[in-house]
Design an enzyme around this catalytic site. Structure first.
Site: not given
Ligand code: B16
Ligand code: MG
Length: 218
Positions: A7-9, A15, A43-45, A114-115, A145, A169-170
């Site tokens: 996962d990234l964030d 971030t 987070k993650g969505i 990453s999302a 996710k 993942e976090d």
């Molecule tokens: P964006 P991850 C996710 O990253 C974030 O945790 C989530 O808060 C964010 O809404 C989503 O990416 C979309 O990001 O607006 O930059 O497309 O944890 O899946 O790496």
């Molecule tokens: Mg994350």
């Protein structure tokens, strides 16, 4: 263990803080209450799902057209991109660069699930892009996710079986996605936030190739 899917964030860099600030500005402009505790749910969505949750909190879900919502999502992303343009390699979370190096040397596959539609830009800013064999194209993913689709796509891109992969993942939604994909799940955070994870570490500094292998094969 043939691959690690990150996962990234919250795993590679923090971030989440910038998402928090950018959503916070938008929520303030709309007079919607917004705090760190509520931000945890985002987070993650995806961006659109996050916006829907924020608007629902302000009872504004039914007052905006699809175009109006899209405009708000663009506003948030413009502010978010302004904030992340200042990222540098010093923003990589502890232990991550060393782990990526070890994985490469051991010829373990590396993918990003990453999302975020900003993921490729962020990897470039962190100077980590060259470590990744695959960055899953999130625009081609139909179910975000906690659906396992993004992790399964990562394994498919690397040509490995899900059972031979570790996902890191976090977010609770991310752990569910990894387990749904039939992979070994490593959670970064507290055990109560990482239900279903096979192992949980408090911080990324605890991650290394040897510790991952030890737990994977135990
Ligand atoms: P964006 P991850 C996710 O990253 C974030 O945790 C989530 O808060 C964010 O809404 C989503 O990416 C979309 O990001 O607006 O930059 O497309 O944890 O899946 O790496
Ligand atoms: Mg994350």
């Amino acid at each position: 263990m043939k691959a690690v899917i990150f996962d990234l964030d919250g795993v590679i860099t923090d971030t989440a803080e910038y998402h928090f600030q950018a959503w916070g500005s938008l929520a303030a402009a709309l007079s919607i209450p917004f705090d760190r505790e509520f931000n945890e749910q985002l987070k993650g969505i995806s961006r659109t799902e996050s916006l829907d949750k924020i608007l629902a909190r302000g009872n504004l879900s039914n007052t905006l057209s699809e175009e109006g919502k899209q405009e708000l999502a663009i506003q948030k992303n413009t502010e978010y991109q302004r904030l992340i343009s200042a990222l540098t390699p010093s923003d990589v979370l502890p232990g991550i660069q060393a782990l990526l190096k070890e994985l490469r040397e051991a010829r373990v596959g590396i993918a990003l699930a990453s999302a975020s539609k900003n993921a490729a830009f962020i990897l470039d800013r962190l100077e980590l892009a060259h470590y990744f064999d695959s960055v899953v194209d999130v625009t081609a993913i139909r179910h975000g996710k906690p659906d396992p689709e993004i992790f399964l796509a990562g394994a498919a891109n690397l040509g490995v079986q899900p059972a031979d992969c570790i996902g890191i993942e976090d977010a609770q939604a991310g752990i569910q996605a990894i387990k749904g994909a039939g992979m070994f799940a490593v959670g970064v955070g507290t055990p109560s936030q990482m239900q279903g994870a096979d192992i949980v570490v408090a911080t990324t500094a605890e991650l290394s190739l040897s510790m991952l292998e030890e737990h994977f094969y135990e």
